[in-house]
Design an enzyme around this catalytic site. Structure first.
Site, PDB file in Angstrom:
ATOM      1  N   GLU A  84      22.003 120.938 -68.292  1.00  0.00           N
ATOM      2  CA  GLU A  84      21.372 119.706 -67.802  1.00  0.00           C
ATOM      3  C   GLU A  84      22.095 118.564 -68.494  1.00  0.00           C
ATOM      4  O   GLU A  84      21.798 118.226 -69.641  1.00  0.00           O
ATOM      5  CB  GLU A  84      19.877 119.712 -68.161  1.00  0.00           C
ATOM      6  CG  GLU A  84      19.098 120.882 -67.561  1.00  0.00           C
ATOM      7  CD  GLU A  84      18.865 120.707 -66.066  1.00  0.00           C
ATOM      8  OE1 GLU A  84      18.844 119.557 -65.590  1.00  0.00           O
ATOM      9  OE2 GLU A  84      18.712 121.728 -65.371  1.00  0.00           O
TER      10      GLU A  84
ATOM     11  N   CYS B  63      18.247 110.091 -68.796  1.00  0.00           N
ATOM     12  CA  CYS B  63      19.421 110.701 -68.150  1.00  0.00           C
ATOM     13  C   CYS B  63      19.546 110.258 -66.709  1.00  0.00           C
ATOM     14  O   CYS B  63      20.653 110.084 -66.208  1.00  0.00           O
ATOM     15  CB  CYS B  63      19.336 112.212 -68.243  1.00  0.00           C
ATOM     16  SG  CYS B  63      17.804 112.866 -67.592  1.00  0.00           S
TER      17      CYS B  63
END
Ligand code: NAD
Length: 472
Positions: free
Chosen positions: A217, A251
Protein backbone atom coordinates in the site's frame (compact mmCIF):
# COMPACT_ATOMS: atom_id res chain seq x y z
CA UNK A 1 21.17 -11.71 3.56
CA UNK A 2 23.69 -14.40 4.35
CA UNK A 3 24.36 -14.46 8.08
CA UNK A 4 21.34 -13.77 10.28
CA UNK A 5 21.82 -10.93 12.78
CA UNK A 6 20.75 -11.28 16.45
CA UNK A 7 17.71 -9.22 15.49
CA UNK A 8 16.86 -11.68 12.72
CA UNK A 9 17.14 -14.54 15.20
CA UNK A 10 14.92 -12.83 17.81
CA UNK A 11 12.25 -12.01 15.26
CA UNK A 12 12.56 -15.48 13.74
CA UNK A 13 11.84 -17.05 17.13
CA UNK A 14 8.74 -14.89 17.55
CA UNK A 15 7.51 -15.88 14.13
CA UNK A 16 8.14 -19.55 14.86
CA UNK A 17 6.09 -19.34 18.04
CA UNK A 18 3.16 -17.83 16.13
CA UNK A 19 3.51 -20.47 13.42
CA UNK A 20 3.66 -23.41 15.83
CA UNK A 21 0.56 -22.15 17.63
CA UNK A 22 -1.24 -21.79 14.31
CA UNK A 23 -0.30 -25.34 13.35
CA UNK A 24 -1.62 -26.63 16.67
CA UNK A 25 -4.96 -24.89 16.38
CA UNK A 26 -6.08 -22.48 13.74
CA UNK A 27 -8.73 -20.00 14.84
CA UNK A 28 -12.27 -21.18 14.08
CA UNK A 29 -15.28 -18.95 13.50
CA UNK A 30 -16.11 -18.51 17.20
CA UNK A 31 -12.49 -17.68 18.02
CA UNK A 32 -12.23 -15.08 15.26
CA UNK A 33 -15.49 -13.44 16.30
CA UNK A 34 -14.29 -13.29 19.92
CA UNK A 35 -10.90 -11.92 18.91
CA UNK A 36 -12.46 -9.17 16.82
CA UNK A 37 -14.91 -8.27 19.58
CA UNK A 38 -12.10 -8.07 22.14
CA UNK A 39 -10.04 -5.92 19.80
CA UNK A 40 -12.94 -3.49 19.32
CA UNK A 41 -13.50 -3.34 23.10
CA UNK A 42 -9.82 -2.61 23.73
CA UNK A 43 -9.82 0.16 21.12
CA UNK A 44 -12.89 1.71 22.75
CA UNK A 45 -11.38 1.37 26.23
CA UNK A 46 -8.20 3.14 25.14
CA UNK A 47 -9.85 5.62 22.76
CA UNK A 48 -9.07 8.78 24.76
CA UNK A 49 -5.53 7.61 25.40
CA UNK A 50 -5.07 6.88 21.68
CA UNK A 51 -6.35 10.34 20.71
CA UNK A 52 -3.91 11.96 23.16
CA UNK A 53 -1.04 9.74 22.00
CA UNK A 54 -1.55 10.54 18.31
CA UNK A 55 -1.75 14.24 19.10
CA UNK A 56 1.46 13.93 21.14
CA UNK A 57 3.20 12.20 18.24
CA UNK A 58 2.23 14.92 15.76
CA UNK A 59 2.81 17.75 18.25
CA UNK A 60 -0.80 18.61 17.59
CA UNK A 61 -3.36 16.61 15.75
CA UNK A 62 -7.05 17.37 15.52
CA UNK A 63 -9.09 15.16 17.83
CA UNK A 64 -11.79 15.03 15.16
CA UNK A 65 -9.33 13.69 12.61
CA UNK A 66 -8.16 10.90 14.93
CA UNK A 67 -11.67 10.01 16.03
CA UNK A 68 -13.09 9.91 12.52
CA UNK A 69 -10.20 8.69 10.35
CA UNK A 70 -8.45 6.40 12.84
CA UNK A 71 -10.94 5.18 15.45
CA UNK A 72 -14.27 5.16 13.61
CA UNK A 73 -12.73 3.56 10.54
CA UNK A 74 -11.14 0.79 12.64
CA UNK A 75 -14.29 0.09 14.65
CA UNK A 76 -16.42 0.27 11.48
CA UNK A 77 -14.17 -2.28 9.78
CA UNK A 78 -14.37 -4.67 12.73
CA UNK A 79 -18.17 -4.33 12.82
CA UNK A 80 -18.35 -5.06 9.09
CA UNK A 81 -16.06 -8.10 9.39
CA UNK A 82 -18.09 -9.57 12.25
CA UNK A 83 -21.34 -9.01 10.40
CA UNK A 84 -20.26 -10.91 7.27
CA UNK A 85 -17.65 -13.35 8.52
CA UNK A 86 -19.85 -16.43 8.69
CA UNK A 87 -20.86 -16.05 5.05
CA UNK A 88 -17.33 -15.28 3.83
CA UNK A 89 -15.93 -18.35 5.61
CA UNK A 90 -18.35 -20.74 3.89
CA UNK A 91 -17.04 -22.79 0.97
CA UNK A 92 -18.01 -21.05 -2.27
CA UNK A 93 -19.64 -23.28 -4.91
CA UNK A 94 -17.81 -23.43 -8.21
CA UNK A 95 -19.16 -24.93 -11.45
CA UNK A 96 -17.50 -28.06 -12.90
CA UNK A 97 -17.04 -28.68 -16.62
CA UNK A 98 -19.94 -30.56 -18.20
CA UNK A 99 -17.70 -33.54 -19.05
CA UNK A 100 -16.99 -34.12 -15.35
CA UNK A 101 -20.56 -34.08 -14.09
CA UNK A 102 -21.90 -35.21 -11.67
CA UNK A 103 -18.76 -34.14 -9.76
CA UNK A 104 -18.98 -30.94 -7.76
CA UNK A 105 -16.47 -28.28 -6.88
CA UNK A 106 -15.99 -25.60 -4.28
CA UNK A 107 -13.53 -22.94 -3.19
CA UNK A 108 -12.65 -23.35 0.45
CA UNK A 109 -11.23 -20.21 2.17
CA UNK A 110 -8.13 -21.23 4.13
CA UNK A 111 -6.06 -18.99 6.40
CA UNK A 112 -2.56 -18.40 5.04
CA UNK A 113 -0.79 -18.88 8.38
CA UNK A 114 1.24 -16.01 9.87
CA UNK A 115 0.85 -12.56 8.35
CA UNK A 116 3.28 -9.64 8.80
CA UNK A 117 1.92 -6.08 8.86
CA UNK A 118 4.01 -2.89 8.67
CA UNK A 119 2.29 0.44 9.25
CA UNK A 120 3.29 4.10 8.71
CA UNK A 121 2.73 7.07 11.05
CA UNK A 122 0.12 9.17 9.26
CA UNK A 123 -2.98 7.25 10.42
CA UNK A 124 -1.07 5.12 12.87
CA UNK A 125 -4.08 3.33 14.40
CA UNK A 126 -6.20 2.32 11.41
CA UNK A 127 -3.27 1.48 9.12
CA UNK A 128 -2.11 -1.08 11.68
CA UNK A 129 -5.42 -2.33 13.09
CA UNK A 130 -7.51 -2.61 9.91
CA UNK A 131 -5.13 -5.02 8.13
CA UNK A 132 -4.67 -6.80 11.46
CA UNK A 133 -8.44 -7.23 11.84
CA UNK A 134 -8.76 -8.44 8.23
CA UNK A 135 -5.97 -10.98 8.81
CA UNK A 136 -7.59 -12.19 12.06
CA UNK A 137 -10.97 -12.50 10.34
CA UNK A 138 -9.31 -14.73 7.74
CA UNK A 139 -7.99 -16.97 10.56
CA UNK A 140 -4.32 -15.99 10.60
CA UNK A 141 -1.86 -15.21 13.34
CA UNK A 142 -0.20 -11.81 13.03
CA UNK A 143 3.08 -10.07 13.72
CA UNK A 144 2.73 -6.30 13.37
CA UNK A 145 5.15 -3.38 13.36
CA UNK A 146 3.87 0.15 14.04
CA UNK A 147 5.84 3.19 12.87
CA UNK A 148 8.75 4.43 14.96
CA UNK A 149 7.63 7.98 14.04
CA UNK A 150 4.47 7.61 16.14
CA UNK A 151 6.00 6.09 19.31
CA UNK A 152 3.35 7.23 21.81
CA UNK A 153 0.63 5.68 19.69
CA UNK A 154 2.71 2.52 19.26
CA UNK A 155 2.95 2.19 23.06
CA UNK A 156 -0.86 2.35 23.44
CA UNK A 157 -1.33 -0.02 20.47
CA UNK A 158 0.97 -2.49 22.25
CA UNK A 159 -1.44 -2.45 25.20
CA UNK A 160 -4.47 -2.80 22.92
CA UNK A 161 -2.92 -5.82 21.22
CA UNK A 162 -1.64 -7.54 24.37
CA UNK A 163 -5.00 -7.08 26.12
CA UNK A 164 -6.84 -8.56 23.12
CA UNK A 165 -4.69 -11.54 22.09
CA UNK A 166 -2.42 -14.15 23.64
CA UNK A 167 1.21 -13.62 22.53
CA UNK A 168 1.22 -16.76 20.40
CA UNK A 169 -1.63 -15.36 18.28
CA UNK A 170 -0.72 -11.68 17.71
CA UNK A 171 2.46 -9.80 18.63
CA UNK A 172 3.54 -6.25 18.06
CA UNK A 173 7.22 -5.45 17.61
CA UNK A 174 8.61 -1.94 17.81
CA UNK A 175 11.65 -0.46 16.15
CA UNK A 176 13.13 1.66 13.39
CA UNK A 177 14.20 1.11 9.79
CA UNK A 178 16.75 -1.54 10.81
CA UNK A 179 14.01 -3.55 12.50
CA UNK A 180 11.76 -2.85 9.49
CA UNK A 181 14.37 -4.35 7.19
CA UNK A 182 14.76 -7.45 9.41
CA UNK A 183 10.98 -7.74 9.71
CA UNK A 184 10.54 -7.77 5.94
CA UNK A 185 13.15 -10.57 5.62
CA UNK A 186 11.02 -12.93 7.76
CA UNK A 187 9.42 -15.89 5.96
CA UNK A 188 5.83 -14.80 6.55
CA UNK A 189 2.97 -16.45 4.69
CA UNK A 190 1.95 -12.96 3.57
CA UNK A 191 3.33 -9.47 4.21
CA UNK A 192 1.34 -6.24 4.03
CA UNK A 193 3.40 -3.05 3.94
CA UNK A 194 1.97 0.46 3.98
CA UNK A 195 4.43 3.27 3.30
CA UNK A 196 6.41 4.98 0.58
CA UNK A 197 7.07 3.57 -2.87
CA UNK A 198 10.84 3.71 -2.23
CA UNK A 199 10.68 1.54 0.90
CA UNK A 200 8.01 -0.65 -0.72
CA UNK A 201 10.59 -1.66 -3.34
CA UNK A 202 13.01 -2.73 -0.59
CA UNK A 203 10.30 -4.66 1.23
CA UNK A 204 9.37 -6.58 -1.90
CA UNK A 205 13.01 -7.37 -2.61
CA UNK A 206 13.46 -8.63 0.97
CA UNK A 207 10.34 -10.82 0.70
CA UNK A 208 11.35 -12.32 -2.66
CA UNK A 209 13.90 -14.93 -1.44
CA UNK A 210 11.21 -16.39 0.85
CA UNK A 211 8.58 -16.24 -1.90
CA UNK A 212 6.48 -14.32 0.61
CA UNK A 213 3.55 -12.75 -1.24
CA UNK A 214 3.23 -9.02 -0.58
CA UNK A 215 0.46 -6.48 -0.47
CA UNK A 216 2.04 -3.05 -0.95
CA UNK A 217 0.00 0.00 0.00
CA UNK A 218 2.18 2.80 -1.32
CA UNK A 219 1.92 6.48 -2.17
CA UNK A 220 2.46 8.78 -5.11
CA UNK A 221 0.95 11.86 -6.71
CA UNK A 222 -2.86 11.76 -6.82
CA UNK A 223 -4.28 14.33 -9.24
CA UNK A 224 -7.53 16.29 -9.08
CA UNK A 225 -8.79 17.20 -12.55
CA UNK A 226 -11.26 20.06 -12.89
CA UNK A 227 -13.11 19.75 -16.18
CA UNK A 228 -13.72 22.84 -18.34
CA UNK A 229 -16.80 24.74 -17.13
CA UNK A 230 -17.00 22.94 -13.76
CA UNK A 231 -18.35 24.91 -10.80
CA UNK A 232 -15.04 26.16 -9.37
CA UNK A 233 -16.52 27.08 -6.02
CA UNK A 234 -17.59 23.49 -5.37
CA UNK A 235 -14.27 22.05 -6.60
CA UNK A 236 -12.32 24.52 -4.41
CA UNK A 237 -14.37 23.58 -1.34
CA UNK A 238 -13.90 19.82 -1.71
CA UNK A 239 -10.22 20.03 -2.69
CA UNK A 240 -9.42 22.36 0.24
CA UNK A 241 -11.00 19.92 2.69
CA UNK A 242 -9.25 16.88 1.18
CA UNK A 243 -5.87 18.58 0.99
CA UNK A 244 -5.81 19.96 4.53
CA UNK A 245 -7.34 17.02 6.38
CA UNK A 246 -4.42 15.95 8.63
CA UNK A 247 -2.46 18.83 6.99
CA UNK A 248 -2.10 16.89 3.76
CA UNK A 249 -0.45 13.90 5.44
CA UNK A 250 -2.90 11.53 3.81
CA UNK A 251 -1.89 8.94 1.20
CA UNK A 252 -5.00 9.68 -0.89
CA UNK A 253 -4.89 13.49 -0.47
CA UNK A 254 -5.19 15.36 -3.78
CA UNK A 255 -1.52 16.04 -4.54
CA UNK A 256 -1.97 18.61 -7.32
CA UNK A 257 -4.81 20.10 -9.37
CA UNK A 258 -5.15 20.26 -13.14
CA UNK A 259 -7.31 23.25 -14.07
CA UNK A 260 -8.24 24.96 -17.36
CA UNK A 261 -5.69 27.75 -17.93
CA UNK A 262 -8.27 30.56 -17.99
CA UNK A 263 -9.70 29.44 -14.64
CA UNK A 264 -6.48 28.95 -12.67
CA UNK A 265 -6.40 32.35 -10.96
CA UNK A 266 -10.07 32.24 -10.04
CA UNK A 267 -9.56 28.76 -8.58
CA UNK A 268 -6.59 30.03 -6.53
CA UNK A 269 -8.71 32.90 -5.16
CA UNK A 270 -11.57 30.57 -4.26
CA UNK A 271 -9.23 28.01 -2.67
CA UNK A 272 -7.63 30.64 -0.43
CA UNK A 273 -11.05 31.97 0.58
CA UNK A 274 -12.18 28.44 1.38
CA UNK A 275 -9.04 27.67 3.37
CA UNK A 276 -9.57 30.83 5.44
CA UNK A 277 -13.14 29.76 6.14
CA UNK A 278 -12.09 26.23 7.16
CA UNK A 279 -9.15 27.44 9.26
CA UNK A 280 -9.75 31.04 10.45
CA UNK A 281 -6.49 30.77 12.39
CA UNK A 282 -3.58 28.37 12.26
CA UNK A 283 -1.12 28.87 15.13
CA UNK A 284 -3.48 27.97 17.94
CA UNK A 285 -6.23 26.24 15.97
CA UNK A 286 -6.76 22.68 17.27
CA UNK A 287 -8.36 21.71 13.93
CA UNK A 288 -5.17 22.37 11.98
CA UNK A 289 -2.80 19.41 12.37
CA UNK A 290 0.95 19.90 12.70
CA UNK A 291 3.56 18.25 10.49
CA UNK A 292 4.61 15.06 12.24
CA UNK A 293 8.29 15.90 12.78
CA UNK A 294 11.09 18.32 11.92
CA UNK A 295 12.42 16.08 9.13
CA UNK A 296 9.10 16.00 7.30
CA UNK A 297 8.64 19.76 7.82
CA UNK A 298 12.15 20.44 6.46
CA UNK A 299 11.36 18.30 3.40
CA UNK A 300 8.25 20.39 2.69
CA UNK A 301 10.08 23.70 3.29
CA UNK A 302 12.85 22.60 0.93
CA UNK A 303 10.29 21.87 -1.78
CA UNK A 304 8.78 25.30 -1.24
CA UNK A 305 12.16 27.08 -1.19
CA UNK A 306 13.15 25.43 -4.44
CA UNK A 307 9.90 26.60 -6.08
CA UNK A 308 10.38 30.15 -4.76
CA UNK A 309 13.97 30.24 -6.03
CA UNK A 310 12.69 29.26 -9.45
CA UNK A 311 10.28 32.21 -9.38
CA UNK A 312 7.08 30.19 -8.94
CA UNK A 313 4.17 32.29 -7.61
CA UNK A 314 3.36 31.04 -4.11
CA UNK A 315 0.14 32.02 -2.32
CA UNK A 316 -0.09 31.26 1.37
CA UNK A 317 -2.94 31.25 3.77
CA UNK A 318 -1.50 33.23 6.69
CA UNK A 319 -4.38 34.48 8.82
CA UNK A 320 -2.17 35.13 11.85
CA UNK A 321 1.48 35.90 12.21
CA UNK A 322 1.66 34.36 15.67
CA UNK A 323 4.33 31.70 15.96
CA UNK A 324 3.00 28.22 16.67
CA UNK A 325 3.45 26.86 20.19
CA UNK A 326 6.99 25.54 20.75
CA UNK A 327 7.75 22.02 19.56
CA UNK A 328 5.15 22.14 16.81
CA UNK A 329 5.93 22.16 13.11
CA UNK A 330 3.24 24.08 11.24
CA UNK A 331 3.17 24.60 7.50
CA UNK A 332 0.37 26.86 6.29
CA UNK A 333 -1.81 25.74 3.38
CA UNK A 334 0.11 26.93 0.32
CA UNK A 335 -0.76 27.19 -3.36
CA UNK A 336 1.91 27.05 -6.06
CA UNK A 337 0.94 28.36 -9.49
CA UNK A 338 2.22 26.29 -12.39
CA UNK A 339 5.47 25.00 -10.92
CA UNK A 340 7.66 23.49 -13.69
CA UNK A 341 7.60 19.69 -13.87
CA UNK A 342 11.27 19.29 -13.00
CA UNK A 343 10.81 20.76 -9.49
CA UNK A 344 10.62 18.40 -6.53
CA UNK A 345 7.08 19.53 -5.77
CA UNK A 346 6.01 18.07 -9.14
CA UNK A 347 8.28 15.03 -9.11
CA UNK A 348 7.79 13.71 -5.57
CA UNK A 349 4.72 12.92 -3.51
CA UNK A 350 4.02 16.07 -1.46
CA UNK A 351 2.40 14.56 1.66
CA UNK A 352 1.76 17.98 3.21
CA UNK A 353 -0.40 21.08 2.72
CA UNK A 354 1.30 22.34 -0.48
CA UNK A 355 -0.99 22.37 -3.51
CA UNK A 356 0.33 22.97 -7.04
CA UNK A 357 -2.20 24.24 -9.59
CA UNK A 358 -1.24 23.13 -13.10
CA UNK A 359 -2.93 24.82 -16.06
CA UNK A 360 -4.01 22.85 -19.10
CA UNK A 361 -5.28 23.92 -22.50
CA UNK A 362 -7.39 20.92 -23.47
CA UNK A 363 -8.99 18.11 -21.51
CA UNK A 364 -7.09 15.54 -23.59
CA UNK A 365 -3.83 17.25 -22.67
CA UNK A 366 -4.74 17.01 -18.97
CA UNK A 367 -5.49 13.29 -19.28
CA UNK A 368 -2.22 12.77 -21.20
CA UNK A 369 -0.35 14.55 -18.36
CA UNK A 370 -1.71 11.99 -15.88
CA UNK A 371 -1.06 9.01 -18.18
CA UNK A 372 2.58 9.99 -18.72
CA UNK A 373 3.23 9.63 -15.00
CA UNK A 374 3.15 6.77 -12.48
CA UNK A 375 -0.26 5.29 -11.89
CA UNK A 376 -1.77 7.33 -9.04
CA UNK A 377 -3.14 5.98 -5.77
CA UNK A 378 -6.24 8.16 -6.18
CA UNK A 379 -7.81 10.21 -8.96
CA UNK A 380 -10.32 13.03 -8.39
CA UNK A 381 -12.15 14.11 -11.54
CA UNK A 382 -14.52 17.05 -11.05
CA UNK A 383 -16.87 16.77 -13.99
CA UNK A 384 -20.65 16.84 -14.58
CA UNK A 385 -20.46 15.89 -18.27
CA UNK A 386 -21.20 12.18 -18.21
CA UNK A 387 -19.61 11.27 -21.52
CA UNK A 388 -16.39 13.14 -20.86
CA UNK A 389 -16.28 11.78 -17.32
CA UNK A 390 -16.67 8.22 -18.64
CA UNK A 391 -13.75 8.86 -21.01
CA UNK A 392 -11.59 10.08 -18.10
CA UNK A 393 -12.55 7.09 -15.94
CA UNK A 394 -11.70 4.68 -18.72
CA UNK A 395 -8.40 6.38 -19.57
CA UNK A 396 -6.91 6.75 -16.08
CA UNK A 397 -5.87 3.67 -14.10
CA UNK A 398 -5.69 4.64 -10.43
CA UNK A 399 -5.89 2.83 -7.08
CA UNK A 400 -9.29 4.41 -6.45
CA UNK A 401 -11.41 7.25 -7.78
CA UNK A 402 -13.87 9.69 -6.29
CA UNK A 403 -15.91 11.84 -8.65
CA UNK A 404 -16.76 15.40 -7.54
CA UNK A 405 -15.25 14.98 -4.07
CA UNK A 406 -12.04 13.88 -2.33
CA UNK A 407 -11.04 11.16 0.19
CA UNK A 408 -14.49 9.72 0.92
CA UNK A 409 -13.97 6.60 -1.22
CA UNK A 410 -11.50 5.47 1.46
CA UNK A 411 -14.18 5.08 4.12
CA UNK A 412 -16.48 2.63 2.30
CA UNK A 413 -16.78 -0.85 3.77
CA UNK A 414 -16.93 -2.61 0.43
CA UNK A 415 -14.66 -0.45 -1.72
CA UNK A 416 -11.26 -2.15 -1.59
CA UNK A 417 -8.22 -0.05 -0.69
CA UNK A 418 -5.11 -0.51 -2.78
CA UNK A 419 -2.85 0.99 -5.41
CA UNK A 420 -1.78 -0.02 -8.88
CA UNK A 421 1.65 0.16 -10.50
CA UNK A 422 3.93 2.45 -8.49
CA UNK A 423 1.13 3.18 -6.00
CA UNK A 424 1.04 -0.45 -4.86
CA UNK A 425 -0.32 -3.93 -5.41
CA UNK A 426 -3.06 -5.92 -3.79
CA UNK A 427 -6.08 -4.66 -1.91
CA UNK A 428 -7.77 -4.98 1.47
CA UNK A 429 -10.71 -3.75 3.62
CA UNK A 430 -13.96 -5.71 3.88
CA UNK A 431 -14.26 -8.88 1.85
CA UNK A 432 -11.20 -7.87 -0.22
CA UNK A 433 -9.23 -7.91 3.05
CA UNK A 434 -10.60 -11.31 4.05
CA UNK A 435 -9.60 -12.65 0.63
CA UNK A 436 -6.16 -10.96 0.66
CA UNK A 437 -5.28 -13.02 3.74
CA UNK A 438 -6.99 -16.26 2.62
CA UNK A 439 -6.18 -18.95 0.12
CA UNK A 440 -9.30 -19.90 -1.81
CA UNK A 441 -8.50 -23.57 -2.06
CA UNK A 442 -10.14 -25.26 -5.06
CA UNK A 443 -11.64 -28.60 -4.03
CA UNK A 444 -13.21 -31.13 -6.39
CA UNK A 445 -15.48 -33.86 -5.04
CA UNK A 446 -15.73 -36.98 -7.18
CA UNK A 447 -18.95 -38.94 -6.53
CA UNK A 448 -19.02 -42.71 -6.31
CA UNK A 449 -20.67 -42.88 -9.74
CA UNK A 450 -18.75 -41.03 -12.42
CA UNK A 451 -17.62 -41.40 -15.99
CA UNK A 452 -13.93 -40.53 -15.60
CA UNK A 453 -12.77 -44.19 -15.69
CA UNK A 454 -13.98 -44.39 -19.30
CA UNK A 455 -10.91 -42.47 -20.33
CA UNK A 456 -8.30 -44.66 -18.65
CA UNK A 457 -5.77 -46.77 -20.62
CA UNK A 458 -5.65 -49.10 -22.42
CA UNK A 459 -7.18 -46.55 -24.82
CA UNK A 460 -9.66 -48.08 -27.21
CA UNK A 461 -12.76 -47.20 -29.10
CA UNK A 462 -14.56 -45.66 -26.14
CA UNK A 463 -11.66 -43.27 -25.50
CA UNK A 464 -11.57 -42.32 -29.20
CA UNK A 465 -15.30 -41.68 -29.24
CA UNK A 466 -15.00 -39.54 -26.12
CA UNK A 467 -12.17 -37.50 -27.62
CA UNK A 468 -14.22 -36.89 -30.75
CA UNK A 469 -17.16 -35.80 -28.63
CA UNK A 470 -15.11 -33.49 -26.42
CA UNK A 471 -13.17 -31.94 -29.32
CA UNK A 472 -16.34 -30.63 -30.90
P1 NAD B 1 8.20 5.06 4.81
O1 NAD B 1 8.13 4.17 3.63
O2 NAD B 1 9.23 6.11 4.82
O3 NAD B 1 8.39 4.19 6.13
C1 NAD B 1 7.54 3.13 6.48
C2 NAD B 1 8.23 2.22 7.47
O4 NAD B 1 9.18 1.47 6.77
C3 NAD B 1 9.03 2.94 8.56
O5 NAD B 1 8.25 2.96 9.72
C4 NAD B 1 10.31 2.13 8.71
O6 NAD B 1 10.41 1.51 9.95
C5 NAD B 1 10.21 1.08 7.65
N1 NAD B 1 11.44 0.94 6.87
C6 NAD B 1 12.35 1.87 6.56
N2 NAD B 1 13.35 1.33 5.80
C7 NAD B 1 13.01 0.04 5.62
C8 NAD B 1 13.60 -1.04 4.89
N3 NAD B 1 14.74 -0.90 4.21
N4 NAD B 1 12.97 -2.22 4.89
C9 NAD B 1 11.81 -2.38 5.54
N5 NAD B 1 11.23 -1.40 6.25
C10 NAD B 1 11.81 -0.20 6.28
O7 NAD B 1 6.74 5.71 4.92
P2 NAD B 1 6.17 6.70 6.02
O8 NAD B 1 6.94 7.98 6.00
O9 NAD B 1 6.00 6.02 7.32
O10 NAD B 1 4.70 6.95 5.43
C11 NAD B 1 4.45 7.81 4.38
C12 NAD B 1 4.22 7.10 3.07
O11 NAD B 1 3.23 6.10 3.22
C13 NAD B 1 3.69 7.99 1.97
O12 NAD B 1 4.35 7.69 0.76
C14 NAD B 1 2.23 7.63 1.87
O13 NAD B 1 1.62 7.89 0.64
C15 NAD B 1 2.27 6.19 2.17
N6 NAD B 1 0.98 5.73 2.66
C16 NAD B 1 0.23 4.89 1.88
C17 NAD B 1 -1.02 4.49 2.32
C18 NAD B 1 -1.89 3.57 1.50
O14 NAD B 1 -2.90 3.08 2.02
N7 NAD B 1 -1.56 3.29 0.25
C19 NAD B 1 -1.49 4.91 3.55
C20 NAD B 1 -0.70 5.76 4.31
C21 NAD B 1 0.54 6.15 3.87
Amino acid sequence: MDTPTPLDLDLGRMLERLRQAHRRKRPDYAQRMDDLARLAEAVKRHADELVRAVSGDFGRRSRHVTQSADLMTTLGEIRHLRKHLRRWMRPRRAPVNAAFLPARAELLPQPLGVVGIMAPWNYPIQLLLIPLADAIAAGNHVMAKPSEFAPRTAAVLAKVVSESFPPDRVVLVQGDAELGAAFSRLPFDHLLFTGSTAVGRKVMAAAAPNLTPVTLELGGKSPALIAPGYDLRHAAARIAVGKCFNAGQTCVAPDYVLVPRAQRDELARLLLAELRRLYPSLATNPDYTAIVNARQAARLRDMLDEARERGVTVMQHRPDQEPPPPGIELIPPTLLLDPPDELRVMREEIFGPLLPLKSYDSHDEAIAYILERDRPLAFYPFDRDRRRLRRSLEAVVAGSVCVNDTLVQFGQDELPVGGVGASGMGRYHGEAGFLAFSHLQPVMHQPRLNAVGLFDPPYGRVADALLRLLAR
